[in-house]
Design an enzyme around this catalytic site. Structure first.
Site, PDB file in Angstrom:
ATOM      1  N   GLU A 104       0.868  -1.314   0.028  1.00 32.83           N
ATOM      2  CA  GLU A 104       0.037  -0.028  -0.032  1.00 32.83           C
ATOM      3  C   GLU A 104       0.849   1.195  -0.171  1.00 32.83           C
ATOM      4  OE1 GLU A 104      -3.137  -0.646   2.813  1.00 32.83           O
ATOM      5  OE2 GLU A 104      -3.021   1.673   3.333  1.00 32.83           O
ATOM      6  N   CYS A 117       3.573   8.458   0.681  1.00 31.14           N
ATOM      7  CA  CYS A 117       3.870   7.523   1.872  1.00 31.14           C
ATOM      8  C   CYS A 117       4.169   6.283   1.331  1.00 31.14           C
ATOM      9  CB  CYS A 117       2.673   7.791   2.765  1.00 31.14           C
ATOM     10  SG  CYS A 117       2.991   6.739   4.323  1.00 31.14           S
ATOM     11  N   CYS A 124       4.908  -6.622   8.389  1.00 26.83           N
ATOM     12  CA  CYS A 124       6.002  -6.128   9.310  1.00 26.83           C
ATOM     13  C   CYS A 124       5.870  -7.257  10.686  1.00 26.83           C
ATOM     14  CB  CYS A 124       5.427  -4.936   9.674  1.00 26.83           C
ATOM     15  SG  CYS A 124       6.604  -4.125  11.123  1.00 26.83           S
ATOM     16  N   CYS A 128       3.126  -4.081  16.306  1.00 27.41           N
ATOM     17  CA  CYS A 128       2.650  -3.195  17.437  1.00 27.41           C
ATOM     18  C   CYS A 128       1.080  -3.544  17.073  1.00 27.41           C
ATOM     19  CB  CYS A 128       2.875  -2.007  16.742  1.00 27.41           C
ATOM     20  SG  CYS A 128       4.425  -1.454  16.641  1.00 27.41           S
ATOM     21  N   CYS A 131      -1.765  -1.563  14.902  1.00 30.42           N
ATOM     22  CA  CYS A 131      -1.404  -1.108  13.525  1.00 30.42           C
ATOM     23  C   CYS A 131      -1.780  -2.378  12.707  1.00 30.42           C
ATOM     24  CB  CYS A 131       0.233  -1.159  13.520  1.00 30.42           C
ATOM     25  SG  CYS A 131       0.949  -1.098  11.702  1.00 30.42           S
ATOM     26  N   GLY A 181       5.446  -1.813   7.295  1.00 34.24           N
ATOM     27  CA  GLY A 181       6.810  -2.183   7.163  1.00 34.24           C
ATOM     28  C   GLY A 181       7.873  -1.366   8.107  1.00 34.24           C
ATOM     29  N   SER A 234       8.976   6.208  16.271  1.00 29.15           N
ATOM     30  CA  SER A 234       7.528   6.139  16.508  1.00 29.15           C
ATOM     31  C   SER A 234       7.889   5.765  18.124  1.00 29.15           C
ATOM     32  CB  SER A 234       7.059   5.043  15.787  1.00 29.15           C
ATOM     33  OG  SER A 234       6.851   5.268  14.668  1.00 29.15           O
ATOM     34  N   CYS A 352      -2.299   2.643   8.425  1.00 25.14           N
ATOM     35  CA  CYS A 352      -1.333   1.964   7.279  1.00 25.14           C
ATOM     36  C   CYS A 352      -1.559   0.689   7.265  1.00 25.14           C
ATOM     37  CB  CYS A 352       0.067   2.380   7.805  1.00 25.14           C
ATOM     38  SG  CYS A 352       0.922   1.365   9.064  1.00 25.14           S
TER      39      CYS A 352
HETATM   40  N1  SAH Z   1       7.330   0.808  10.976  1.00 27.67           N
HETATM   41  C1  SAH Z   1       7.415   2.212  11.034  1.00 27.67           C
HETATM   42  C2  SAH Z   1       6.916   2.993   9.769  1.00 27.67           C
HETATM   43  C3  SAH Z   1       5.336   2.647   9.388  1.00 27.67           C
HETATM   44  S1  SAH Z   1       4.445   3.143  10.580  1.00 27.67           S
HETATM   45  C4  SAH Z   1       7.089   2.863  12.345  1.00 27.67           C
HETATM   46  O1  SAH Z   1       6.645   2.435  13.066  1.00 27.67           O
HETATM   47  O2  SAH Z   1       7.654   3.910  12.341  1.00 27.67           O
HETATM   48  C5  SAH Z   1       3.722   4.797  10.604  1.00 27.67           C
HETATM   49  C6  SAH Z   1       3.376   5.531  11.715  1.00 27.67           C
HETATM   50  O3  SAH Z   1       1.874   5.124  11.912  1.00 27.67           O
HETATM   51  C7  SAH Z   1       4.223   4.843  13.036  1.00 27.67           C
HETATM   52  O4  SAH Z   1       4.262   5.873  13.957  1.00 27.67           O
HETATM   53  C8  SAH Z   1       2.817   3.955  13.463  1.00 27.67           C
HETATM   54  O5  SAH Z   1       3.186   3.851  15.042  1.00 27.67           O
HETATM   55  C9  SAH Z   1       1.520   4.901  13.253  1.00 27.67           C
HETATM   56  N2  SAH Z   1       0.574   3.839  13.244  1.00 27.67           N
HETATM   57  C10 SAH Z   1       0.402   2.568  12.739  1.00 27.67           C
HETATM   58  N3  SAH Z   1      -0.976   2.124  12.914  1.00 27.67           N
HETATM   59  C11 SAH Z   1      -1.733   3.260  13.314  1.00 27.67           C
HETATM   60  C12 SAH Z   1      -2.955   3.398  13.802  1.00 27.67           C
HETATM   61  N4  SAH Z   1      -3.970   2.580  13.692  1.00 27.67           N
HETATM   62  N5  SAH Z   1      -3.296   4.552  14.197  1.00 27.67           N
HETATM   63  C13 SAH Z   1      -2.428   5.639  14.299  1.00 27.67           C
HETATM   64  N6  SAH Z   1      -1.336   5.554  13.892  1.00 27.67           N
HETATM   65  C14 SAH Z   1      -0.652   4.291  13.616  1.00 27.67           C
HETATM   66 FE1  SF4 Z   2       5.517  -2.369  11.817  1.00 29.87          FE
HETATM   67 FE2  SF4 Z   2       5.210   0.205  12.110  1.00 29.87          FE
HETATM   68 FE3  SF4 Z   2       3.205  -1.067  12.245  1.00 29.87          FE
HETATM   69 FE4  SF4 Z   2       4.827  -1.355  14.296  1.00 29.87          FE
HETATM   70  S1  SF4 Z   2       3.664   0.604  13.503  1.00 29.87           S
HETATM   71  S2  SF4 Z   2       3.535  -2.993  13.232  1.00 29.87           S
HETATM   72  S3  SF4 Z   2       6.831  -1.105  13.145  1.00 29.87           S
HETATM   73  S4  SF4 Z   2       4.459  -0.836  10.416  1.00 29.87           S
END
Ligand code: SAH
Ligand code: SF4
Length: 368
Positions: A104, A117, A124, A128, A131, A181, A234, A352
């Site tokens: 995506e 983006c 990944c 988390c 996510c 990722g 993050s 994401c």
């Molecule tokens: N893996 C990397 C980059 C991709 S995620 C990282 O974690 O930094 C990009 C950002 O979106 C990160 O800060 C992540 O914590 C946040 N994110 C992921 N899922 C989310 C959600 N459901 N709501 C808000 N932020 C989210």
């Molecule tokens: Fe991976 Fe970033 Fe999502 Fe955490 S927030 S699972 S590191 S993509």
């Protein structure tokens, strides 16, 4: 590779993929297939400057060579499978790769510029729990070409007028690794993709940002590179117990060491670090959380980006807007520059990796 009885390899060599090669690599490749060296530069210009990835459209190449490119190579390692535009112009693209995997990427319309983006992996494994990408597991790393193609396909769509209802801008000026990722767990391809975007596509290094969940060895390695890269971390909490739950890699790379590495990075590169902080109701949004954050970030040249949680299939909830603005107020009062990231995208597909999850669900239903 083994040979079958008729002496032909039983695994056919894969076709070369051109997006992802530098001009020098393309030049060497065209020579290896008997073409003049300058053809390499011509192909590079079509792909990286004009964002054309269909050989048939490379009009200054001979018909025979274009046909050869179409039949004997994959110019592009991916194609757009689906595009979803939301009310504010934010557009999500699902890109299908040559092996059928899907990633995506998103274009975000801002006041003075357009941001792309991109994803660095299919899925990944940091996991988390808030996510969509983390919840769907890890499939594989992306190659440099598979990262660059996301930009090229989006830029091509924008040049064709995809966002003309929303913005006069037709050039993507900024790029963030905030799609699916963990970029620092796919280090070399990510760095090669940045080199291609910088040198071939001519996107300024200062307009490219790597976002990491806190892979300390990756941050240290980045610090030793010749170029200074923009880094976003993050964070989501400075409390070890809470962060262990929100960003499980914290058990390996603890938050104290992470902040130490961030400080070194900011000092060494003279670049301001961005700390991303996803606001999760009842988890990390109290005054005590703000005060702990203020204390932990004191002395680090940084900017804080608060992100309202985008609902995905998880038990978390977004806090009320006033809780976010209050948190922002506390940090601002303490002297930190703080922005709140808007929830881009349509309500149920904004986070994401979520669109891809929807797509897979749709495919599974079709199969059932
Ligand atoms: N893996 C990397 C980059 C991709 S995620 C990282 O974690 O930094 C990009 C950002 O979106 C990160 O800060 C992540 O914590 C946040 N994110 C992921 N899922 C989310 C959600 N459901 N709501 C808000 N932020 C989210
Ligand atoms: Fe991976 Fe970033 Fe999502 Fe955490 S927030 S699972 S590191 S993509």
């Amino acid at each position: 590779m083994s040979l079958s009885q008729n002496n032909t390899p039983d695994v056919l060599p894969a076709l070369p993929v051109l997006v992802g090669m530098t001009t020098a690599e393309l030049t060497a490749w065209v020579e290896s297939v008997g073409e003049k060296p300058f053809r390499g530069k011509q192909i590079a210009q079509w792909m990286y400057q004009k964002h054309v990835t269909d050989a048939a459209d490379m009009s200054d190449l001979s018909k025979a060579f274009r046909l050869m490119l179409t039949e004997k190579t994959h110019v592009s390692p991916g194609k757009i499978k689906e595009t979803v535009k939301s009310a504010d112009g934010t557009t999500k693209f699902l890109i299908e790769l040559l092996d059928g995997e899907i990633v995506e990427c998103v274009t975000i319309v801002q006041k003075n510029h357009l941001t792309a983006c991109v994803s660095s992996q299919v899925g990944c494994n940091v996991g988390c729990p808030f996510c969509a990408t983390g919840l769907s597991g890890f499939r594989r790393n992306l190659s440099a070409g598979e990262i660059v193609i996301q930009y090229l396909l989006m830029q091509h769509a924008v040049s064709q007028g995809l966002l003309s209802d929303f913005t006069p801008h037709t050039r993507i000026s900024n790029l963030v690794f905030m799609g699916m990722g963990e970029p620092l767990l796919n280090y070399e391809p990510v760095l090669k993709s940045i080199a291609l975007l910088n040198k071939e596509v001519e996107l300024g290094l200062r307009h490219i940002t790597i976002s990491t969940s806190g892979i300390i060895p990756g941050i240290q390695r980045l610090m030793d590179e010749k170029a200074d890269y923009n880094l976003a971390i993050s964070l989501h909490s400075v409390n070890t117990e809470v962060r262990n739950r929100l960003v499980p890699i914290n058990r390996k790379y603890g938050v104290t060491d992470l902040l130490q590495a961030a400080k070194l990075y900011a000092n060494r590169t003279k670049r301001r670090i961005t700390f991303e902080y996803t606001m999760l109701k009842g988890t990390n949004t109290s005054d005590a959380d703000a005060n702990a954050l203020i204390k932990a970030l004191r002395g680090i040249h940084c900017h804080i980006n608060l992100i309202a949680y985008n609902p995905v299939n998880s038990p978390f909830q977004a806090p009320p807007r006033k809780e976010i603005t209050h948190f922002q107020y506390l940090l601002t009062e303490a002297g930190f520059p703080v922005t709140i990231r808007n929830n881009h995208g349509s309500a149920d597909m904004s986070a994401c990796g979520q669109l891809r999850v929807h797509q897979r669900e749709k495919e599974l239903k079709t199969l059932a």
